[in-house]
Design a protein around this motif. Structure first.
Motif, PDB file in Angstrom:
ATOM      1  N   MET A 114       0.810  -1.306  -0.062  1.00  0.00           N
ATOM      2  CA  MET A 114      -0.002  -0.021  -0.023  1.00  0.00           C
ATOM      3  C   MET A 114       0.708   1.378   0.081  1.00  0.00           C
ATOM      4  O   MET A 114       0.415   2.482  -0.123  1.00  0.00           O
ATOM      5  N   LEU A 118      -0.717   5.072  -1.285  1.00  0.00           N
ATOM      6  CA  LEU A 118      -0.988   6.205  -0.296  1.00  0.00           C
ATOM      7  C   LEU A 118      -0.057   7.354  -0.673  1.00  0.00           C
ATOM      8  O   LEU A 118      -0.541   8.490  -0.327  1.00  0.00           O
ATOM      9  N   LYS A 119       0.879   7.269  -1.081  1.00  0.00           N
ATOM     10  CA  LYS A 119       1.889   8.193  -1.505  1.00  0.00           C
ATOM     11  C   LYS A 119       0.966   9.012  -2.778  1.00  0.00           C
ATOM     12  O   LYS A 119       1.073  10.327  -2.944  1.00  0.00           O
ATOM     13  N   ALA A 129       4.506   6.360   4.624  1.00  0.00           N
ATOM     14  CA  ALA A 129       3.245   5.770   4.078  1.00  0.00           C
ATOM     15  C   ALA A 129       3.126   4.232   4.673  1.00  0.00           C
ATOM     16  O   ALA A 129       1.909   3.821   5.195  1.00  0.00           O
ATOM     17  N   VAL A 133      -0.199   3.226   7.457  1.00  0.00           N
ATOM     18  CA  VAL A 133      -1.056   1.575   7.295  1.00  0.00           C
ATOM     19  C   VAL A 133      -1.027   1.094   8.639  1.00  0.00           C
ATOM     20  O   VAL A 133      -2.064   0.860   8.983  1.00  0.00           O
ATOM     21  N   ALA A 277      -8.748   5.130  -2.838  1.00  0.00           N
ATOM     22  CA  ALA A 277      -9.047   4.999  -1.367  1.00  0.00           C
ATOM     23  C   ALA A 277      -9.691   3.846  -0.835  1.00  0.00           C
ATOM     24  O   ALA A 277      -9.517   3.282   0.027  1.00  0.00           O
ATOM     25  N   ALA A 280      -7.277   1.030  -1.049  1.00  0.00           N
ATOM     26  CA  ALA A 280      -6.355   1.184   0.166  1.00  0.00           C
ATOM     27  C   ALA A 280      -6.964   0.701   1.389  1.00  0.00           C
ATOM     28  O   ALA A 280      -6.528   0.060   2.182  1.00  0.00           O
TER      29      ALA A 280
END
Length: 456
Positions: A114, A118-119, A129, A133, A277, A280
């Motif tokens: 992930m 996220l980046k 990042a 998580v 989103a 993730a």
């Protein structure tokens, strides 16, 4: 939403609730996410053979996982507490350590997976990042059981919308895919067997903690309903996602060279951040299962040696925080050699958990037929004792007996080299189950009914 108050203790009947259909959504959503997608990629086989291998692996592995799930409503205790009946109250700590290690490693692997997603959503470094998580996983895991189930229901819907749309976009707009038809590769028994083993490993890996999510169901829920709700959700979710991974790996190989999450989200154009989103959050939900179950297994170990039967919220927070930190540090250290790391986790856990699974299922369905003295599961001086030497010997022999069949990035057994394939998972299942039946065929303790005091 209230914090979960139960941990490793028996769940009283007056606190039981829910229906088996909850099991479908939690296991569907937990598998229908990007981590499972990686299992279906880069098999070296044609698309058709890859799908067949993935299907066989899922159908086989999920049988054992769902059979463990069916124990939850009947016993009302976490999966690895029940394992004390086979290994002894102290002896169960050995497979528990394997379970905790595997869960922490999967937490770490998901954190790496992930990182780039996220980046793409927020400006941050690689390490930040991965830390994010871990933090989000900790918060949801700490709230506990009910939030996990509700998140599973929502993610079943959201993930289906995103990934079904992604599949449609890939098929409707082949311009983004590799030119021409899907590449055709020759059949390789070794590669085909590896696909089956990795797919089976994925679902089998849930075995040591799957009953943790069914133990709150009323004891009146049938074994059949629990089994099929779990089986359907897990098998369908994992196979569908792995099949998408196989398609992505063959049709758009460049997507895997960078980051599959951002590649899939990129198909949605202006809606990419929203899709990313959801992707993730799906991985974080899977991470929550790993963290929650690693926590349950850890306190089960501590409880055996310290006489612990109840865990305070403070203790829960400390244990979960320690596990989250460990997984985060491992993820940061291994993030740039992720592929080999992830493959070895999938196969390595199989070597150690398959014998445990065979022993547990044979004992529950064949030797004791579901009858246990639940109170004695918490008493080292009780009928199950501290260590069950016969079971521990079976477990050790089963692992040692499969070493020649093993194949990892750093080791290949002589039988695996001769066959050109790793069939250790099947050998471990048969060997452990057969040996446990043999040592318990005579002189084994007679199964006792559930302790009456715990049924009230």
């Amino acid at each position: 939403m209230k914090l979960e108050k139960r941990s490793i203790e028996f769940v009283p009947h007056n606190e039981r609730y829910g229906r088996p259909r909850r099991l479908f959504t939690i296991w569907f959503s937990s598998n229908f996410q990007i981590t499972a997608l990686m299992v279906g990629t880069a098999s070296g086989l044609s698309f058709g053979y890859t799908l067949l291998g993935l299907l066989l692996g899922n159908l086989i592995g999920t049988v054992f996982m769902a059979a463990h799930s069916a124990q939850g409503p009947q016993l009302g205790v976490p999966q690895m507490i029940q394992s004390r009946a086979q290994f002894g109250v102290y002896g169960a700590a050995i497979p528990l350590l394997v379970m905790v290690t595997a869960a922490v490693l999967f937490l770490a692997a998901s954190g790496v997976l992930m990182r780039d997603a996220l980046k793409a959503l927020l400006p941050m470094s690689d390490n930040q990042a991965i830390v994010l998580v871990g933090v989000l996983t900790f918060i949801i895991g700490f709230v506990g059981y009910e939030l996990i189930h509700r998140l599973g229901a929502w993610m079943s819907l959201l993930s289906t919308l995103v990934f079904a749309s992604a599949l449609g976009l890939i098929l409707m707009h082949p311009a983004g895919a590799a030119a021409g038809p899907l590449p055709v590769a020759g059949f390789s028994f070794a590669a085909f067997n590896l696909v089956i083993a990795q797919a089976a490993s994925w679902t089998l890996g849930y075995g040591p903690y799957v009953a943790d999510y069914s133990r709150y169901l009323p004891a009146s829920v049938s074994t059949r309903a629990t089994f099929w709700s779990t089986y359907g959700g897990c098998a369908l979710g994992s196979f569908a996602m792995m099949a998408l991974g196989a398609l992505l790996g063959l049709a758009i190989p460049a997507a895997l060279a960078h980051d599959p999450a951002t590649a899939i989200a990129g198909l949605f154009g202006h809606w990419a951040p929203l899709a990313l989103a959801v992707i993730a959050l799906g991985v974080i939900q899977y991470n929550v299962l790993c963290l929650y179950s690693a926590y349950m297994s850890s306190v089960t170990i501590f409880g055996a040696f310290g006489g612990l039967k109840y865990v305070t919220h403070t203790a829960k927070a400390l244990v979960m925080a320690a596990l989250s930190v460990a997984a985060t540090l491992i993820a940061i250290a291994t993030q740039y050699r992720f592929d080999t790391f992830f493959s070895d986790i999938l196969i390595g856990q199989l070597y150690l958990l398959i014998p445990w699974s065979a022993i547990n299922l044979v004992d529950y369905y064949w030797v004791c037929r579901g009858h246990y003295d639940v109170g004695a599961l918490y008493e080292p001086q009780g009928r199950y004792g501290r260590f069950n030497r016969r079971t521990l010997a079976v477990y050790a022999v089963s692992i040692i007996g499969t070493v020649p069949f093993m194949k990892l990035s750093f080791y290949t057994g002589f039988v695996a080299q001769w066959l050109g394939a790793d069939i250790s998972w099947a050998m471990g299942l048969v060997l452990a189950g057969a040996l446990y039946c043999m040592v318990n065929s005579r002189g084994a303790p007679v199964a006792a009914p559930l302790q009456k005091s715990l049924q009230k």
